[in-house]
Design a protein around this motif. Structure first.
Motif, short mmCIF file in Angstrom:
data_model
loop_
_atom_site.label_atom_id
_atom_site.label_comp_id
_atom_site.label_asym_id
_atom_site.label_seq_id
_atom_site.Cartn_x
_atom_site.Cartn_y
_atom_site.Cartn_z
N GLY A 110 0.83 -1.20 0.00
CA GLY A 110 0.00 0.00 0.00
C GLY A 110 0.86 1.25 0.00
N CYS A 111 0.26 2.40 0.28
CA CYS A 111 0.98 3.67 0.28
C CYS A 111 0.17 4.70 1.05
CB CYS A 111 1.21 4.15 -1.16
SG CYS A 111 2.16 5.68 -1.30
N ARG A 112 0.86 5.59 1.73
CA ARG A 112 0.14 6.61 2.51
C ARG A 112 0.26 8.01 1.92
NH1 ARG A 112 3.58 7.69 8.07
NH2 ARG A 112 5.63 7.99 7.15
N MET A 113 0.79 8.13 0.70
CA MET A 113 1.01 9.45 0.11
C MET A 113 -0.28 10.08 -0.41
SD MET A 113 4.18 10.25 0.59
CE MET A 113 4.12 9.36 2.17
N GLY A 114 -1.27 9.27 -0.77
CA GLY A 114 -2.58 9.80 -1.11
C GLY A 114 -2.72 10.46 -2.47
N CYS A 115 -1.82 10.18 -3.41
CA CYS A 115 -1.93 10.78 -4.75
C CYS A 115 -3.26 10.36 -5.38
CB CYS A 115 -0.76 10.36 -5.62
SG CYS A 115 0.85 10.89 -4.97
N LYS A 116 -3.99 11.33 -5.90
CA LYS A 116 -5.37 11.10 -6.32
C LYS A 116 -5.51 10.17 -7.52
CE LYS A 116 -6.81 13.92 -3.13
NZ LYS A 116 -7.42 13.39 -1.90
N PHE A 117 -4.48 10.08 -8.34
CA PHE A 117 -4.59 9.29 -9.57
C PHE A 117 -4.04 7.88 -9.42
CE2 PHE A 117 -1.01 12.22 -9.57
CZ PHE A 117 0.04 11.34 -9.54
N LYS A 223 -1.40 20.56 -5.21
CA LYS A 223 -2.01 20.21 -3.93
C LYS A 223 -3.33 19.46 -4.11
CE LYS A 223 0.03 23.99 -1.24
NZ LYS A 223 -0.23 25.28 -0.54
N LYS A 224 -4.01 19.73 -5.22
CA LYS A 224 -5.30 19.09 -5.47
C LYS A 224 -5.16 17.62 -5.82
CE LYS A 224 -7.63 23.32 -7.00
NZ LYS A 224 -8.28 24.02 -8.15
N MET A 226 -1.92 15.85 -5.22
CA MET A 226 -0.84 15.22 -4.46
C MET A 226 -0.74 15.85 -3.07
SD MET A 226 2.12 14.86 -7.38
CE MET A 226 3.08 13.68 -6.41
N PRO A 227 -1.25 15.19 -2.04
CA PRO A 227 -1.22 15.77 -0.69
C PRO A 227 0.16 16.16 -0.19
CG PRO A 227 -2.71 13.90 -0.76
CD PRO A 227 -2.01 13.93 -2.09
N ILE A 228 1.23 15.49 -0.69
CA ILE A 228 2.58 15.81 -0.26
C ILE A 228 2.92 17.27 -0.57
CG2 ILE A 228 3.70 15.15 -2.43
CD1 ILE A 228 5.07 14.38 1.09
N ALA A 229 2.21 17.86 -1.56
CA ALA A 229 2.46 19.24 -1.95
C ALA A 229 2.07 20.22 -0.85
CB ALA A 229 1.70 19.57 -3.24
N ASN A 230 1.27 19.77 0.10
CA ASN A 230 0.93 20.63 1.24
C ASN A 230 2.08 20.76 2.22
OD1 ASN A 230 -2.07 21.28 0.89
ND2 ASN A 230 -2.07 19.05 0.66
N LYS A 231 3.04 19.86 2.12
CA LYS A 231 4.19 19.89 3.02
C LYS A 231 5.43 20.47 2.35
CE LYS A 231 6.48 17.12 6.54
NZ LYS A 231 6.47 15.84 7.29
N TYR A 232 5.66 20.12 1.09
CA TYR A 232 6.85 20.59 0.38
C TYR A 232 6.43 21.28 -0.91
CZ TYR A 232 8.98 17.17 3.51
OH TYR A 232 9.35 16.45 4.62
#
Length: 359
Positions: A110-117, A223-224, A226-232
Motif C-alpha cells: 500500500g501507500c500513505r502518500m494519497g496521490c489522487k490518480f 495540492k489538489k 498530491m497531498p505531499i504538496a501541502n508539506k513541500y
C-alpha cells in the motif's frame, strides 16, 4: 528467525563467524541464492548437513508466493501478484524492451502518500517491505520469465523514500557482484518529493537515476492531486533536485502524468518550461492510467502531442512513455486492489452478511 535476503555479504560473514563457521561459507550461500536460484538449504550440495541445519534454525528464504500472473497481448509486459509469509500481497511488473528486461518493484504494502490518480494509495499503507522482500521480487520475477533482469525501477506500490533505510540497503545489495550485479546506473528511484530524504539520498554517493513525480508546475494545482504538496513546495523540490545534481552529477527525470483538463494545457507546458529551464533534467510524459477509484481521464492524443512539442521546442528534453500492459491492469496498485476487492467479496458471500464493495 531472519529472512536471509535481508543479510548482505558482511552480515552473513559475521553470522558465520559468530556461529563457528568459516566466513567463506557466506559466498557459497549467496552463490546458491542469487546465481543459481536455489531457495532450499537442503539442496545446496556443497553445504554440510550441520550448516544446513543451523541455517534452517535461524533463517527462512523469503521468496514470495505467486498468486496470479498476467501477460499482455503484446507479450512485452508481465504483471505478478506476490504474497509474502504474513499474507500481504504486492504487485511487480516486468517490461521487455530491446535493450533488456526492466522490473518495476513495490517498496511498501500500500501507500500513505494519497496521490489522487494512483490506486496504490486507496486503502492506505499496511507496512514497509524489508530490503530482502524488495530484492526477492526481482529474483522471483527473473525466475518467472526465465530471463535476466537488467534494469530496476522503484515505481510500484509505495513511496521509496518513506521506507528509506530498507530501500537504501536494497539499492546497495542488488548492485553488488555477489548478488544480481545490476549497475546503479540501471536503477531508477521514483519519489513524490520528500525533500529532506532527497537531500539525504544525494549524500549517499549513489549513481542511480532519481525520478520526481511532479505532475504539475503549479503548487495550487499540485495540492489538489498530491497531498505531499501541502508539506513541500515545488520550489523546495527543485532546490533539492539542484542539490542532488550537484552532489551526484546525475540527470533528474521528472514524471508528468497528463490528466485531461487538469494539467495538460499549453499554459501548464509554458509554466513547466520556466520551472525547469537550465536544469539538468528530462521530462517523461505519462498518459494517466484511468482507474475506477477516481474520475481522472487521459489527455487526448492531440493535447499530448502539443504538450510534448512545446517542451522540446524549448530545449526541455522530453519523451512520452509508451503504454505497456494496459490490458492487464499494469498501473500501480490496480491488480492488488482488484484482488483485495475479490477477496472481500468472497468473504462477504461466505459469511452470508451484507456486502459493501469498495469503490
Amino acid at each position: 528467525m531472519y529472512n536471509i535476503f535481508d543479510f548482505n555479504m558482511e552480515d552473513l560473514k559475521d553470522w558465520m563467524k559468530g556461529n563457528g563457521e568459516s566466513q567463506f561459507r557466506a559466498s557459497q550461500i549467496t552463490n546458491w541464492l542469487y546465481k543459481k536460484g536455489q531457495w532450499d538449504f537442503d539442496c545446496m550440495t556443497n553445504v554440510s548437513k550441520s550448516l544446513a541445519k543451523k541455517l534452517k534454525r535461524n533463517f527462512y528464504i523469503d521468496i514470495p508466493e505467486l498468486v496470479k500472473s498476467y501477460e499482455s497481448k503484446s507479450k512485452d509486459t508481465f504483471k505478478f501478484l506476490y504474497r509474502y509469509r504474513d499474507g500481504n500481497v504486492i504487485e511487480t511488473v516486468v517490461m521487455k524492451y530491446k535493450h533488456g528486461n526492466s522490473v518495476c518493484v513495490s517498496t511498501q504494502v500500500g501507500c500513505r502518500m494519497g496521490c489522487k490518480f494512483c490506486a496504490s494509495t486507496v486503502d492506505g499503507m499496511v507496512r514497509n517491505l524489508s530490503s530482502g522482500e524488495i530484492l526477492a521480487q526481482v529474483l522471483r520475477s527473473q525466475s518467472e520469465i526465465g530471463e535476466r533482469i537488467s534494469n530496476v525501477v522503484l515505481m510500484g506500490s509505495g513511496e521509496p523514500l518513506d521506507n528509506y533505510d530498507n530501500v537504501l540497503k536494497f539499492l546497495k545489495m542488488i548492485s553488488c557482484e555477489y548478488s544480481l550485479n545490476i549497475g546503479q546506473r540501471h536503477i531508477t528511484l521514483s519519489t513524490c518529493g520528500i525533500v529532506p530524504k532527497i537531500k539525504q539520498l544525494a549524500d549517499e554517493s549513489l549513481q542511480i537515476t532519481l525520478a520526481i513525480s511532479l505532475h504539475s508546475p503549479d503548487d495550487i494545482k499540485r495540492k489538489k492531486i498530491m497531498p505531499i504538496a501541502n508539506k513541500y513546495s515545488i520550489a523546495e523540490i527543485i532546490d533539492a533536485c539542484r542539490y542532488y545534481i550537484d552532489k551526484t552529477g546525475r540527470r533528474i527525470s521528472f514524471e508528468y502524468a497528463l490528466v485531461r483538463g487538469v494539467n495538460d494545457t499549453l499554459e501548464c507546458a509554458e509554466d513547466l518550461i520556466q520551472l525547469l529551464k537550465g536544469l539538468l533534467c528530462h521530462v517523461n510524459l505519462i498518459p494517466v492510467n484511468e482507474v475506477r477509484e477516481n474520475e481522472f481521464k487521459k489527455s487526448s492524443p492531440n493535447n499530448i502531442k502539443s504538450f510534448y512539442d512545446k517542451l522540446n521546442e524549448n530545449k526541455i528534453e522530453t519523451t512520452v512513455r509508451r503504454e505497456m500492459g494496459s490490458d492487464i491492469d499494469a498501473a500501480c496498485g490496480q491488480l492488488r486492489r482488484s484482488y483485495l476487492e475479490s477477496k472481500r467479496y468472497r468473504k462477504g458471500v461466505e459469511n452470508g452478511g451484507d456486502l459493501v464493495r469498495c469503490r
